[in-house]
Each structure stands twice: as C-alpha cells, then as structure tokens.
Design a protein around this motif. Structure first.
Motif, PDB file in Angstrom:
ATOM      1  N   UNK A 180       7.447  12.724  34.866  1.00 52.40           N
ATOM      2  CA  UNK A 180       6.148  12.149  35.168  1.00 52.40           C
ATOM      3  C   UNK A 180       5.116  12.214  34.068  1.00 52.40           C
ATOM      4  N   UNK A 181       5.492  12.644  32.872  1.00 54.25           N
ATOM      5  CA  UNK A 181       4.508  12.792  31.798  1.00 54.25           C
ATOM      6  C   UNK A 181       4.280  11.461  31.081  1.00 54.25           C
ATOM      7  N   UNK A 182       3.016  11.127  30.917  1.00 52.28           N
ATOM      8  CA  UNK A 182       2.623   9.923  30.189  1.00 52.28           C
ATOM      9  C   UNK A 182       1.630  10.246  29.074  1.00 52.28           C
ATOM     10  N   UNK A 183       0.925  11.352  29.210  1.00 52.19           N
ATOM     11  CA  UNK A 183      -0.022  11.788  28.179  1.00 52.19           C
ATOM     12  C   UNK A 183       0.676  12.815  27.298  1.00 52.19           C
ATOM     13  N   UNK A 184       1.297  12.314  26.236  1.00 46.70           N
ATOM     14  CA  UNK A 184       2.174  13.139  25.402  1.00 46.70           C
ATOM     15  C   UNK A 184       1.668  13.153  23.966  1.00 46.70           C
ATOM     16  N   UNK A 185       1.673  14.322  23.357  1.00 40.68           N
ATOM     17  CA  UNK A 185       1.333  14.469  21.938  1.00 40.68           C
ATOM     18  C   UNK A 185       2.565  14.966  21.191  1.00 40.68           C
ATOM     19  N   UNK A 186       2.618  14.684  19.895  1.00 42.50           N
ATOM     20  CA  UNK A 186       3.742  15.108  19.061  1.00 42.50           C
ATOM     21  C   UNK A 186       3.212  15.839  17.844  1.00 42.50           C
ATOM     22  N   UNK A 187       3.813  16.982  17.516  1.00 46.25           N
ATOM     23  CA  UNK A 187       3.430  17.689  16.300  1.00 46.25           C
ATOM     24  C   UNK A 187       4.659  17.889  15.413  1.00 46.25           C
ATOM     25  N   UNK A 188       4.429  17.682  14.109  1.00 45.08           N
ATOM     26  CA  UNK A 188       5.520  17.818  13.150  1.00 45.08           C
ATOM     27  C   UNK A 188       5.956  16.494  12.553  1.00 45.08           C
ATOM     28  N   UNK A 189       5.069  15.520  12.502  1.00 38.92           N
ATOM     29  CA  UNK A 189       5.397  14.203  11.931  1.00 38.92           C
ATOM     30  C   UNK A 189       5.523  14.343  10.409  1.00 38.92           C
ATOM     31  N   UNK A 190       6.757  14.326   9.929  1.00 37.69           N
ATOM     32  CA  UNK A 190       7.061  14.594   8.512  1.00 37.69           C
ATOM     33  C   UNK A 190       7.597  13.310   7.895  1.00 37.69           C
ATOM     34  N   UNK A 246      -9.844  13.858  22.185  1.00 39.70           N
ATOM     35  CA  UNK A 246     -10.620  13.336  23.321  1.00 39.70           C
ATOM     36  C   UNK A 246      -9.960  13.531  24.676  1.00 39.70           C
ATOM     37  N   UNK A 247      -8.631  13.707  24.703  1.00 40.87           N
ATOM     38  CA  UNK A 247      -7.930  13.813  25.991  1.00 40.87           C
ATOM     39  C   UNK A 247      -6.849  14.875  25.902  1.00 40.87           C
ATOM     40  N   UNK A 248      -6.765  15.685  26.947  1.00 34.02           N
ATOM     41  CA  UNK A 248      -5.772  16.756  26.984  1.00 34.02           C
ATOM     42  C   UNK A 248      -4.402  16.188  27.359  1.00 34.02           C
ATOM     43  N   UNK A 249      -3.356  16.452  26.556  1.00 32.85           N
ATOM     44  CA  UNK A 249      -2.016  15.971  26.926  1.00 32.85           C
ATOM     45  C   UNK A 249      -1.443  16.804  28.062  1.00 32.85           C
ATOM     46  N   UNK A 250      -0.540  16.214  28.803  1.00 39.74           N
ATOM     47  CA  UNK A 250       0.198  16.997  29.804  1.00 39.74           C
ATOM     48  C   UNK A 250       1.467  17.584  29.193  1.00 39.74           C
ATOM     49  N   UNK A 251       1.847  17.084  27.993  1.00 42.48           N
ATOM     50  CA  UNK A 251       3.057  17.586  27.343  1.00 42.48           C
ATOM     51  C   UNK A 251       2.931  17.448  25.833  1.00 42.48           C
ATOM     52  N   UNK A 277      -0.316  23.735  32.911  1.00 39.63           N
ATOM     53  CA  UNK A 277      -1.329  22.859  32.317  1.00 39.63           C
ATOM     54  C   UNK A 277      -0.735  21.912  31.284  1.00 39.63           C
ATOM     55  N   UNK A 278       0.132  22.443  30.439  1.00 43.14           N
ATOM     56  CA  UNK A 278       0.763  21.637  29.382  1.00 43.14           C
ATOM     57  C   UNK A 278       2.236  22.024  29.272  1.00 43.14           C
ATOM     58  N   UNK A 279       3.119  21.045  29.334  1.00 42.70           N
ATOM     59  CA  UNK A 279       4.552  21.281  29.105  1.00 42.70           C
ATOM     60  C   UNK A 279       4.843  21.210  27.615  1.00 42.70           C
ATOM     61  N   UNK A 280       5.882  21.946  27.185  1.00 40.00           N
ATOM     62  CA  UNK A 280       6.262  21.965  25.769  1.00 40.00           C
ATOM     63  C   UNK A 280       7.773  21.818  25.658  1.00 40.00           C
ATOM     64  N   UNK A 281       8.209  20.923  24.768  1.00 40.98           N
ATOM     65  CA  UNK A 281       9.641  20.770  24.475  1.00 40.98           C
ATOM     66  C   UNK A 281       9.833  20.793  22.965  1.00 40.98           C
TER      67      UNK A 281
END
Length: 342
Positions: A180-190, A246-251, A277-281
C-alpha cells in the motif's frame, strides 16, 4: 625414520591382484570384469595400508590436476563476502578438487603474478572473484584454461556469475507497493555506478528493476537523494534530508544495509517508529540487517550460492550458458508495515 608411503604395487600385492587391476578399482573405472570379492579386497588393502594416490602422478596420467585457482580482488580480506569463498571451497571439495587462493588487493601486477602461479601449477581452471561487482580486464590465458568471473563481468566473453539485481530491484519496490505504499523516497542514488560498468556492473540493473516497478504502478518518488558513499553516516544525512522535505514518506528504499542503518538512526532520532510511521527496505543482507531492531527487510546478495555455481560452471562448462544470474531472495523481517488505507 618416517614410514614408507604405500604404493599402488603394495595395495595390489596385498589384494593378490596386478597393479593394473588395483588401479582400475581405485579409479572406479567402469566396465571392469573383476569380481565383487576382488574389488572388496582392493579397498580393504588400501585402507589397511593407508594408501593415498599420488596426485602428481595421477595428473600426468589423466591430464588433470584436480585443482582450481581462485584469484581474489579483496574477497579474502572482507567479512562481507566470506560466504563466497565458503561456497567455492565446499563445492570444489564435493567435486574432489583443491582450491589455490591468491589475494591481489585490486592490484593489476599482483593479479598477473597470481595468474602465472596458477598456470604454472596447471590448475584445471581459474575463478576471478570480486568483492565489488564491476567490469574487469581478464589477463590473457591459454585457450584450454577455463575462466569464470565471480561477481563481475568482462568484455572478453568469458563466463560470469552475477546476482540477479534487476529482479531483486523489482521485487523490493513491488513489496512496498503491494503493502500500500505510494509515498516512497530513495537514498543512495549513485549516478556513476549506474552508468559506468567499471564502477559497478550490477547497480544499474538494481535501479532499473526499482524504476520498472515504480513506473508500472504510476508512482513518482518523493525524493531521490544522491550518495556515492554507501555508509551509515551518508544514510543518516540523506534520511534527514528526506524528513526535512515537504512531505513525509511512508517508506524509504535504501540501496544497501549500511545506508539503512543510518536511516534507522535518523528516524529514531526524529521520534519516528519503524515500521509504524516509516517502512524501510534495503539490499545486501549483511549481518547488521538481522541485528537491527526491528529486523531489516532486504534483498540478499547470495554470495555462497554464487561461489557454488562458479565452481559448477567452471568444471562443467556449457556453450549454451556463458552467463548466470543467481536469484537474490527477499529476506522479510519486521521493517515493512501494511497500510490500512490502500
């Protein structure tokens, strides 16, 4: 004075057979007409005399040394990929082969020296094992020497074993989407690792898999934070940047477990609970992933299985299969929440 080593002739004499007959039995040559009793006597004689075949003589006779060369590029000096060596050693032992290991420390001169040493010892094949998956130049080898690159690639057409990063990327993104996650952020864009196979031959496929699943679901990332150093400090800083958006991700998708470790610290410092509050994968399944609380859901790099398959491909080559992709299983722990309002 050291006891004399038992010879094939000694075994044959004790079993009451010729050396040729004893050799047929001990080498499991099919089609012999020896009786079961004669075969039993040979094996009993070999056991009583503690007979061990002379590997040098055998290699001259059959043209095989039953040895494999493993040339390491930082695999032997890092705990992350020790399972790769275990896979190589276990599979070689099952195939009655010995492994000669040399560490090059990512030094071309050391690599060439190690290869010459392996070839001088007439190894049946050579595996080049890499800690960081990248494209390499394979030194010239005799045409009859089998070569497999383990966790890397080459433009020379030799066999390769790589993790199936594309499928893993798709699976990790789909796991979040299916929950159900749609608000997703990504870290580590290399970017350089994505675009340059000399930096990484796999990271680009990892991103391609992620992007494919997100695109199919019509999801645009809330943030895509660049990072070239995939370490906890970078994960912490990148997550703080996401949380200040501006917006908190759910994941949050982290490109490796060490980034995820930093993300955990940042989220907990801000008073946010994982996964409530926030899922992490993440990716890799380093030891740290199981010790984090809650346990981290991550795509495992199957180092041990890759090591096994490298030996299998080396010893049983196929013209129809030069390159193998080894599946990366998703290790589901407790860092992903299913959203109720999907």
């Amino acid at each position: 004075m050291a006891a004399k080593r038992a010879t094939l002739a000694d075994v044959a004499a004790r079993a009451g057979l010729s050396p040729t007959a004893a050799s047929l039995v001990l080498n499991d040559v099919p089609g012999t007409r020896l009786s079961a009793e004669a075969v039993k006597r040979v094996h009993e004689a070999a056991l009583e005399l503690n007979y061990r075949p002379n590997p040098a003589a055998r290699s001259l006779r059959v043209g095989k040394t039953r040895t494999i060369g493993f040339i390491s590029d930082e695999v032997t000096v890092t705990r992350f990929a020790s399972a790769m060596i275990r896979g190589v050693l276990d599979t070689a032992e099952q195939a009655d082969h010995t492994v000669l290991i040399a560490e090059t420390g990512n030094d071309l001169r050391s690599e060439r020296t190690a290869l010459r040493s392996m070839l001088d010892r007439r190894t049946d094949g050579v595996i080049f094992g890499l800690m960081g998956a990248k494209e390499i130049d394979v030194p010239e080898t005799p045409p009859d020497t089998r070569v497999v690159i383990l966790n890397g690639s080459s433009t020379t057409g030799v066999s390769t074993i790589l993790p199936d990063e594309y499928t893993a990327g798709r699976a990790i993104a789909s796991l979040l989407i299916d929950n159900g996650h749609r608000k997703i952020a990504l870290i580590g864009d290399y970017r350089e690792a994505i675009e340059n196979p000399r930096v990484s031959t796999t990271v680009g496929h990892r991103f391609a898999g992620l992007d494919a699943s997100l695109d199919e679901a019509g999801i645009k990332l809330l943030a895509r934070v660049p990072s070239e150093l995939w370490e906890p400090s970078e994960g912490y800083a990148a997550t703080m940047q996401v949380l200040d958006g501006p917006e908190l991700p759910t994941a949050i998708i982290c490109l490796n477990d060490r980034l995820a470790f930093g993300a955990y610290q940042a989220l907990q410092e801000r008073g946010l609970r994982i996964p409530d509050d926030v899922s992490v994968v993440s990716f890799d399944d380093e030891e740290i992933a199981a010790y984090l609380r809650p346990g981290l859901t991550t795509a495992k790099i199957p180092y041990e299985e890759m090591g096994r398959q490298a030996v299998e491909l080396l010893l049983a080559p196929s013209k129809d299969e030069l390159h193998r992709l080894v599946p990366m299983p998703i290790i589901e722990r407790d860092s992903v929440r299913t959203l109720e309002n999907r």
